[in-house]
Design a protein around this motif. Structure first.
Motif, mmCIF file in Angstrom:
data_model
loop_
_atom_site.group_PDB
_atom_site.id
_atom_site.type_symbol
_atom_site.label_atom_id
_atom_site.label_comp_id
_atom_site.label_asym_id
_atom_site.label_seq_id
_atom_site.Cartn_x
_atom_site.Cartn_y
_atom_site.Cartn_z
ATOM 1 N N LYS A 4 0.803 -1.214 0.000
ATOM 2 C CA LYS A 4 0.000 0.000 0.000
ATOM 3 C C LYS A 4 0.842 1.272 0.000
ATOM 4 N N ARG A 5 2.098 1.145 0.352
ATOM 5 C CA ARG A 5 2.902 2.347 0.551
ATOM 6 C C ARG A 5 4.049 2.475 -0.447
ATOM 7 N N GLN A 6 3.784 2.146 -1.673
ATOM 8 C CA GLN A 6 4.784 2.316 -2.729
ATOM 9 C C GLN A 6 5.219 3.771 -2.822
ATOM 10 N N SER A 7 4.291 4.689 -2.578
ATOM 11 C CA SER A 7 4.621 6.115 -2.671
ATOM 12 C C SER A 7 5.637 6.525 -1.611
ATOM 13 N N LEU A 8 5.624 5.875 -0.457
ATOM 14 C CA LEU A 8 6.617 6.161 0.582
ATOM 15 C C LEU A 8 8.010 5.764 0.103
ATOM 16 N N GLN A 9 8.108 4.572 -0.444
ATOM 17 C CA GLN A 9 9.396 4.106 -0.964
ATOM 18 C C GLN A 9 9.857 4.988 -2.131
ATOM 19 N N GLU A 37 7.368 0.958 5.006
ATOM 20 C CA GLU A 37 7.191 0.894 3.550
ATOM 21 C C GLU A 37 6.348 -0.303 3.126
ATOM 22 N N GLY A 39 4.024 -1.596 4.919
ATOM 23 C CA GLY A 39 2.706 -1.508 5.528
ATOM 24 C C GLY A 39 2.503 -2.453 6.690
ATOM 25 N N ASN A 42 2.307 0.981 11.424
ATOM 26 C CA ASN A 42 1.892 2.360 11.183
ATOM 27 C C ASN A 42 2.757 3.283 12.024
ATOM 28 N N LEU A 62 1.904 9.876 1.335
ATOM 29 C CA LEU A 62 2.816 8.830 1.799
ATOM 30 C C LEU A 62 2.101 7.676 2.496
ATOM 31 N N PHE A 63 1.019 7.992 3.206
ATOM 32 C CA PHE A 63 0.292 6.993 3.992
ATOM 33 C C PHE A 63 -1.207 7.074 3.704
ATOM 34 N N ASP A 65 -3.377 4.863 3.203
ATOM 35 C CA ASP A 65 -4.161 3.840 3.887
ATOM 36 C C ASP A 65 -4.575 4.263 5.290
#
Length: 72
Positions: A4-9, A37, A39, A42, A62-63, A65
Motif C-alpha cells: 500500500k505504501r509504494q509512494s513512501l518508498q 514501507e 505496511g 503504522n 505517503l500513507f 491507507d
C-alpha cells in the motif's frame, strides 16, 4: 513491492536516500523504515509528520491507507 505504501518508498528514493539514511534522520531503525514501507506497521502521529517533512510530501500521499481511513 506491491504494498500500500509504494509512494513512501518512491519518495525516499526520489530524495536519494537509502533506508539507513532516512532511518538516521528520523531516529528509528532501517528495519522500522522497511516495515513502514511494506505496511506492516503504522507510524505514530509524530513520526508520520516527521517523515512527511523529511520527504517533502503530504502525509496523505505517503500513507493514504491510514490518513484517508482517519478522515472517514
Amino acid at each position: 513491492m506491491s504494498g500500500k505504501r509504494q509512494s513512501l518508498q518512491n519518495a525516499r528514493k526520489e530524495m536519494g536516500l537509502t533506508r539507513v539514511q532516512l532511518a538516521e534522520k528520523l531516529g528509528v531503525s532501517a528495519e522500522h523504515v522497511k516495515s513502514l514501507e511494506y505496511g506492516r506497521v503504522n507510524p505514530s502521529p509524530q513520526l508520520l509528520f516527521k517523515i512527511s517533512a523529511e520527504l517533502s510530501k503530504p502525509p496523505e500521499e505517503l500513507f493514504p491507507d491510514i490518513v484517508l481511513a482517519a478522515q472517514k
